[in-house]
Enzyme design. Structure first.
Site, PDB file in Angstrom:
ATOM      1  N   SER A 241       0.769  -1.074   0.222  1.00  0.00           N
ATOM      2  CA  SER A 241       0.082   0.075  -0.080  1.00  0.00           C
ATOM      3  C   SER A 241       0.776   1.280  -0.030  1.00  0.00           C
ATOM      4  O   SER A 241       1.924   1.232   0.564  1.00  0.00           O
ATOM      5  CB  SER A 241      -0.837   0.016   1.213  1.00  0.00           C
ATOM      6  OG  SER A 241      -0.114   0.195   2.327  1.00  0.00           O
ATOM      7  N   LYS A 242       0.392   2.303  -0.552  1.00  0.00           N
ATOM      8  CA  LYS A 242       0.818   3.644  -0.625  1.00  0.00           C
ATOM      9  C   LYS A 242       1.121   3.990   0.846  1.00  0.00           C
ATOM     10  O   LYS A 242       2.199   4.787   1.018  1.00  0.00           O
ATOM     11  CB  LYS A 242       0.035   4.676  -1.291  1.00  0.00           C
ATOM     12  CG  LYS A 242       0.709   6.013  -1.469  1.00  0.00           C
ATOM     13  CD  LYS A 242       0.154   6.938  -2.642  1.00  0.00           C
ATOM     14  CE  LYS A 242       0.646   8.083  -2.429  1.00  0.00           C
ATOM     15  NZ  LYS A 242       1.174   8.885  -1.568  1.00  0.00           N
ATOM     16  N   ARG A 243       0.073   3.924   1.765  1.00  0.00           N
ATOM     17  CA  ARG A 243       0.449   4.244   3.255  1.00  0.00           C
ATOM     18  C   ARG A 243       1.732   3.628   3.635  1.00  0.00           C
ATOM     19  O   ARG A 243       2.442   4.456   4.341  1.00  0.00           O
ATOM     20  CB  ARG A 243      -0.935   3.975   3.769  1.00  0.00           C
ATOM     21  CG  ARG A 243      -1.358   5.021   4.640  1.00  0.00           C
ATOM     22  CD  ARG A 243      -2.245   4.934   5.586  1.00  0.00           C
ATOM     23  NE  ARG A 243      -2.245   3.541   6.451  1.00  0.00           N
ATOM     24  CZ  ARG A 243      -3.189   3.087   6.869  1.00  0.00           C
ATOM     25  NH1 ARG A 243      -4.386   3.331   6.863  1.00  0.00           N
ATOM     26  NH2 ARG A 243      -2.921   1.915   7.421  1.00  0.00           N
TER      27      ARG A 243
ATOM     28  N   ASP B  90       4.814   4.938   2.226  1.00  0.00           N
ATOM     29  CA  ASP B  90       5.161   6.255   2.620  1.00  0.00           C
ATOM     30  C   ASP B  90       5.784   5.933   3.821  1.00  0.00           C
ATOM     31  O   ASP B  90       6.960   6.836   4.026  1.00  0.00           O
ATOM     32  CB  ASP B  90       4.007   7.123   2.668  1.00  0.00           C
ATOM     33  CG  ASP B  90       3.429   7.574   1.499  1.00  0.00           C
ATOM     34  OD1 ASP B  90       4.212   7.658   0.412  1.00  0.00           O
ATOM     35  OD2 ASP B  90       2.186   7.956   1.186  1.00  0.00           O
TER      36      ASP B  90
END
Ligand code: GLU
Length: 506
Positions: free
Chosen positions: A265-267, A270
Site C-alpha cells: 500500500s501507498k500508506r 510512504d
C-alpha cells in the site's frame, strides 16, 4: 484455442495512477508475448466514466515507455482491431448485451438503487451478503419475475434498467489457470452481475470479455484480484458460444508490503520511505504529490530486472537479466502463487549492480542530464564517474558524495586533523605543493607517480602524506583515489587548498 498466434493484452483502467503492481502485469504480458513471438495489445478500459482520472492514460504510456514495454497495437499506434479505447467501442457492447437478452442468458432488471440498498440492508442485518441470484432474483423486479407485458411497458416508458447475467444454478465452473492450475467455483457463490448499466455503459465484465474475443486474445494475464471474476467470464464465453476460442488465464500474485502483511500500500510505502509508482505524479484535484522510482534515480533496465523477479523466478541462481534475457527465460509456469514481498533494499541493490556494469561513457551522458554537470568539462565528469561509480547506488548520489570537490569544502574532519596533522609537516607539504606546481600535465597518472616518488625520495611514511593530503583536498579522511581527486580539482585549486590548510591548521 484455435488461433495460431499468441496475443495478450494489458487492459488498465485510467481510474488512477498505475502503481507498480499494474506495471508488473504489463511487463509480464510483454515478456510473454515477446517470448512466444506474439503480440501485445494495450486496451484502455475506460467505461467507468465516473472514475476517469485525467492524465492517467498518458501516465500508463509514459511509464511503459520508460521501462521499454512496447505495444504492437494501442490507441496510439492503432492496429487492425482499433479502436483500443473502450469508450470508443460503445455500440458493440450494446449489441452483445442485446444478444444475451435474446438468447435468454441475461435479463432486464428494473430495481432502483434504493430497492437494492434495502435488500442488501436486510441481508446484512442477518449477517449475510445479498446475492442477486437464482435464490433471490424472483423476489426482485426484473424481466424474469415480471409478466412479459409489464417488462415491455417499463421498457416502452423508458424506465431505467440494467442488464444482468443469469448465473446458472448448480454448476461448478472450472477453468485452468497457468499459475494456479485447475480452479473451480460453485455457481451458488456467484452473483447475477450487471453487464450493462442504466447509464448506457457496459460494465467491466461485458466489455472485457467482448473485447478479448473481438481482439482475438489468446492469453489473459492479470492480477489476482480478477480471479473471482473469471467464472463469470467463462460463463459469458459459453453464453456467446465462444468457448472454443476462450483465452487461457494466468492470475498474477499480489505484491505485498515488505513485512509480508497485506497488499503493498501507498500508506505503508510512504511510512517506510519508498514509492509505489513508477513515475512521480501530481494529483491536481487533491494537490497530492507522489514520488516515482524514475525520479528517485532508478535506471529503467535495473527496475525492469527487479520488477520481473517480484513474483517470478528463473529456477536458477541468476539475478541479473537484461530485457532480452528475461524474454528468453520468462515462463508463466514459474510465476509464484503466493504474494511477492516488496523489498526496497533489493531494488536499490539492482540499481547499484547496473550502475557498476554501465560503461563510463554512458554514465557521463546520463550525468550530463543534471544541471549540476554544466559547470564541468566532459573530462572532469568522466573522472567523477570513475571515482564514485563503485561508491553509490544512484548516479545522482555522486553529487552528494563529491560535495567537497565539486564545490568548496563544507566541513573539515576536525577530529582527524587534530589526530593526524603535525605542525612540522608544513615544510614537507610546501615541498609537495611546489612539485605539483611544476608538474607539466596535471593528470591522475602524473600526480600518482609524483606522489610515490616524493614519498620514496624523502623516506616518508605513506600514511603521513596521503591522509593529511586527503584532508587538505577534501576535508574528509576517506574517499576515492587521491590522484583522481587532485586531477579533478586541477593544479591551482590543489595548491590553493594545500596552502590554505597549512595556514589554518597552524
Ligand atoms: N481494467 C481492468 C484493470 O483495471 C483489467 C483487468 C483485466 O485484465 O481483465 O485492471
Amino acid at each position: 484455442m484455435l488461433y495460431h498466434r499468441i496475443r495478450t493484452r494489458y487492459a488498465p483502467s485510467p481510474t488512477g495512477f498505475q502503481h507498480i503492481g499494474g506495471i508488473r502485469t504489463a511487463l509480464y504480458c510483454y515478456l510473454f508475448a515477446q517470448k512466444h513471438k506474439g503480440e501485445l495489445v494495450l486496451r484502455i478500459e475506460d467505461t467507468d466514466q465516473k472514475r476517469y482520472v485525467e492524465g492517467a492514460e498518458q501516465y500508463i504510456i509514459d511509464a511503459c515507455n520508460w521501462l521499454g514495454i512496447t505495444f504492437n497495437e494501442s490507441p496510439f499506434v492503432g492496429g487492425q482491431h482499433a479502436p483500443y479505447r473502450q469508450s470508443e467501442r460503445r455500440e458493440r457492447y450494446q449489441t452483445y448485451a442485446q444478444q444475451l437478452i435474446d438468447t435468454g442468458f441475461a435479463y432486464y432488471a428494473f430495481d432502483t438503487p434504493e430497492e437494492l440498498d434495502a435488500v442488501r440492508k436486510i441481508a446484512e442485518d442477518k449477517g449475510a451478503a445479498f446475492l442477486y441470484n437464482a435464490q433471490t432474483r424472483h423476489q426482485m423486479r426484473n424481466s424474469l419475475s415480471l409478466a412479459k407485458e409489464e417488462t415491455q411497458r417499463l421498457l416502452n416508458d423508458g424506465v431505467d434498467y440494467t442488464i444482468r447475467f443469469k448465473i446458472p444454478e448448480n454448476r461448478t465452473v472450472s477453468f485452468y489457470d497457468h499459475i494456479r492450475g485447475e480452479v473451480s467455483f460453485d455457481s451458488e457463490q456467484l452473483d447475477d452481475k450487471v453487464l450493462y448499466k442504466a447509464d448506457g455503459w457496459p460494465t467491466y465484465h461485458l466489455a472485457n470479455v467482448v473485447d478479448d474475443y473481438l481482439m482475438q486474445i489468446t492469453h489473459v494475464i492479470r492480477g489476482e484480484e480478477w480471479l473471482s471474476s473469471t467464472p463469470l467470464h467463462v460463463l459469458l464465453y459459453e453464453a456467446f458460444a465462444w468457448d472454443n476460442v476462450m483465452p487461457q488465464f494466468a492470475h498474477l500474485p499480489l505484491l505485498l508490503n515488505p513485512g509480508g502483511k497485506g497488499k503493498l500500500s501507498k500508506r505503508q510505502a510512504d511510512k517506510l520511505g519508498f514509492p509505489v509508482f513508477p513515475l512521480a505524479w501530481y494529483n491536481t484535484e487533491t494537490g497530492e504529490n507522489s514520488n516515482g522510482f524514475k525520479e528517485m534515480g532508478f535506471f529503467p533496465d535495473a527496475f525492469v530486472n527487479f520488477l520481473a523477479l517480484l513474483g517470478w523466478n528463473p529456477g536458477t541462481e541468476q539475478e541479473i537479466f537484461s530485457m532480452d534475457e528475461l524474454i528468453e527465460a520468462f515462463d508463466l509456469d514459474r510465476v509464484h502463487k503466493a504474494g511477492a514481498k516488496f523489498d526496497f533494499e533489493k531494488a536499490i541493490w539492482f540499481n547499484q549492480q547496473y550502475l557498476r556494469q554501465k560503461c563510463e561513457d554512458e554514465l557521463v551522458q546520463l550525468l550530463k542530464k543534471d544541471a549540476r554537470a554544466n559547470n564541468f568539462s566532459e573530462q572532469k565528469l568522466r573522472l567523477l564517474v570513475k571515482m564514485y561509480k563503485e561508491r553509490v547506488s544512484f548516479l545522482h548520489e555522486i553529487w552528494t558524495h563529491a560535495v567537497n570537490i565539486v564545490g568548496d569544502i563544507q566541513q573539515y574532519d576536525e577530529k582527524m586533523i587534530a589526530k593526524r596533522w603535525q605542525k612540522d609537516f608544513v615544510p614537507i607539504f610546501e615541498k609537495l605543493a611546489q612539485l605539483f606546481n611544476h608538474l607539466q600535465e596535471f593528470s591522475s597518472g602524473n600526480i600518482d607517480t609524483c606522489l610515490q616518488n616524493f614519498i620514496h625520495d624523502n623516506e616518508l611514511k605513506t600514511g603521513n602524506v596521503l591522509l593529511p593530503l586527503r584532508l587538505m583536498l577534501t576535508g574528509e579522511s576517506s574517499g576515492p583515489h587521491i590522484p583522481d581527486i587532485a586531477a579533478f580539482l586541477g593544479k591551482a585549486e590543489v595548491v590553493e587548498r594545500m596552502e590554505s590548510a597549512m595556514r589554518n591548521w597552524g
